[in-house]
Design a protein around this motif. Structure first.
Motif, short mmCIF file in Angstrom:
data_model
loop_
_atom_site.label_atom_id
_atom_site.label_comp_id
_atom_site.label_asym_id
_atom_site.label_seq_id
_atom_site.Cartn_x
_atom_site.Cartn_y
_atom_site.Cartn_z
N PRO A 15 6.84 6.81 -6.44
CA PRO A 15 6.25 5.75 -5.58
C PRO A 15 6.36 4.38 -6.25
O PRO A 15 5.40 3.64 -6.35
CB PRO A 15 4.79 6.20 -5.46
CG PRO A 15 4.51 6.91 -6.74
CD PRO A 15 5.79 7.61 -7.12
N PHE A 33 13.05 2.63 -2.71
CA PHE A 33 11.87 1.78 -2.50
C PHE A 33 12.31 0.37 -2.07
O PHE A 33 11.80 -0.19 -1.10
CB PHE A 33 11.07 1.71 -3.80
CG PHE A 33 9.76 0.96 -3.70
CD1 PHE A 33 8.57 1.64 -3.52
CD2 PHE A 33 9.71 -0.43 -3.81
CE1 PHE A 33 7.37 0.97 -3.44
CE2 PHE A 33 8.52 -1.12 -3.72
CZ PHE A 33 7.35 -0.41 -3.54
N HIS A 125 5.10 -1.72 -8.73
CA HIS A 125 4.07 -0.75 -8.36
C HIS A 125 3.37 -1.22 -7.09
O HIS A 125 2.89 -2.35 -7.02
CB HIS A 125 3.02 -0.62 -9.48
CG HIS A 125 3.58 -0.26 -10.81
ND1 HIS A 125 3.48 0.99 -11.36
CD2 HIS A 125 4.28 -1.01 -11.73
CE1 HIS A 125 4.05 1.02 -12.55
NE2 HIS A 125 4.55 -0.19 -12.80
N ASP A 126 3.28 -0.34 -6.11
CA ASP A 126 2.50 -0.63 -4.90
C ASP A 126 1.04 -0.29 -5.19
O ASP A 126 0.66 0.87 -5.30
CB ASP A 126 3.03 0.22 -3.74
CG ASP A 126 2.25 -0.05 -2.44
OD1 ASP A 126 1.29 -0.83 -2.47
OD2 ASP A 126 2.63 0.53 -1.40
#
Length: 443
Positions: A15, A33, A125-126
């Motif tokens: 992620p 992503f 990073h989300d």
């Protein structure tokens, strides 16, 4: 060299946004992503320049990326400092509406040859969920604080009989504190600014020395010296440092001047370096007050000024009049929901000065106009105001033997007009003597 393509199956499942860049900021690889959000497949991304793809963020990105290439150290940017580096939509909005993705960014050196970074890895990073939790907690804390403030307001309402006097004393204390803090800050800011100016001169001289040395070497017949010079300057990243060090010194000087300006505005606003009653320039007082409240105005209010030229000074209590101006300006800003205008004028009349503050806010209902100068009266929600600001302002204007009037239309805006007569020092002294004698007689 790192086999980034061989890792694609793994990194596509993470992620995280992963992007590998060379020294020219060209993309060697990025994972799904980035590919999904930019609609550029992984295989088509290779060779494209990331600064061209993200032009709005190019300046910030370039500085961050360069710092890793030059210093061979990781670089970080957290969402609290810059929440939306890349303008991506969140894949998991924290409310019913689509929101921007909150991001943490980490840039690390990847390939290093002979001590020089050849490629770097940008990791995104989300952290939308984390930011949402943090913001929700903050909102909850603010809600609890509001509820507590409402409870405290109900209790304080019983203790406000002497509110105006306490407020005036508090303003005097704040003024003295402001002057003290300003004095303490002035000294270190003075030598910081002086040292930075000297450093600016030294840096300029050092660059001239280096450039002169370069010219001498370049004019020499020795190719060995020329090659040694070229290799050494390249290894030390001289071109980058030469450009960056000038920016760093200039930014530091600008920051020091901003602090000094804040201190000057604070001292001018408080007027505690001088006696209480004095001759003062109302236009200067208004300008200083506008600077003090600028944070509440700058995002939604455009201020329009109209000052008479060569306006004579009036004998007054500047700090208290500044408090009146501040109360009215803050009220005007709060009456404007999104975007609006505030019109400020300082004009001479036959025997005094008229100060007007007009806004394009929500206005005041007619049924409230006769009450707004009453102590404790407020149209704001419970906990948002004590109802003493306008009452205190009205009493300050009366103390100056002036008048304060209000006109308003719901949905159009509000205008406050303050008339202040030309008082004399002798008149004020005589008036205060009579007031003191009357107080002694009554006691």
């Amino acid at each position: 060299m790192v086999d980034v393509l061989g890792c694609s199956a793994l990194v596509d499942k993470l992620p995280l946004g992963i992007c590998v860049l060379d020294r020219e900021f060209n993309i060697r690889y990025w994972n799904s992503f980035f590919a999904d959000r930019m609609d550029i497949p992984v295989e088509q991304a290779a060779g494209q320049n990331i600064l061209e793809l993200f032009k709005d963020e190019a300046r910030f990105l370039k500085k961050k990326l360069n710092s890793v290439f030059v210093l061979n150290n990781p670089s970080f940017s957290y969402w609290q400092h810059r929440p939306h580096i890349f303008k991506f939509k969140s894949s998991r909005p924290i409310t019913g509406e689509e929101t921007m993705m909150y991001q943490n960014m980490e840039i690390v050196p990847l390939d290093i040859e002979n001590g020089e970074v050849q490629s770097i890895c940008l990791i995104l990073h989300d952290v939308t969920a984390l930011a949402g939790y943090f913001n929700a907690q903050k909102a909850l804390s603010e809600q609890l604080e509001t509820e507590h403030a409402e409870q405290r307001a109900l209790i304080k309402k019983l203790e406000m009989a002497q509110g105006q006097l306490l407020q005036a004393e508090k303003m005097a204390s704040i003024g003295q504190l402001a002057a003290g803090v300003a004095h303490e800050i002035n000294n270190p800011i003075g030598f910081i600014n002086s040292n930075l100016q000297s450093l600016q001169d030294y840096v300029g001289n050092l660059i001239k020395i280096i450039e002169f040395t370069e010219k001498v070497i370049d004019k020499s017949a020795s190719t060995t010296y020329k090659q040694l010079k070229s290799d050494f300057l390249e290894r030390q990243q001289y071109a980058f440092i030469k450009e960056d060090i000038i920016d760093l010194v200039n930014e530091s000087l600008e920051g020091a001047e901003r602090v000094a300006a804040i201190v000057r505005n604070l001292k001018s606003f408080s007027h505690v370096d001088n006696s209480d009653w004095q001759y003062s320039d109302l236009t200067e007082g208004m300008e200083n007050t506008l600077k003090i409240v600028s944070n509440q105005l700058k995002y939604k209010v455009e201020v329009h000024r109209d000052y008479d030229a060569n306006l004579p000074e009036i004998y007054c209590q500047p700090m208290q009049l500044n408090q009146v101006f501040m109360n009215l300006l803050v009220n005007s800003a709060q009456a404007i929901d999104e975007k609006g205008d505030i019109y400020v004028s300082v004009k001479r009349c036959e025997d005094g000065v008229v100060v007007s503050i007009r806004d394009t806010g929500s206005g005041i209902e007619k049924k409230h106009l006769d009450k707004i100068f009453d102590p404790f009266f407020t149209t704001k929600p419970v906990g948002s105001g004590t109802g003493l600001g306008l009452s205190l302002s009205y009493s300050i204007v009366q103390k100056h033997e002036g008048e304060m009037k209000v006109t308003s239309e719901k949905g159009v805006g509000t205008t406050f007009d303050i008339y202040l007569p030309f008082l004399t020092e002798a008149h004020v002294i005589e008036r205060e003597k009579k007031a003191s004698l009357a107080a002694m007689t009554s006691s």
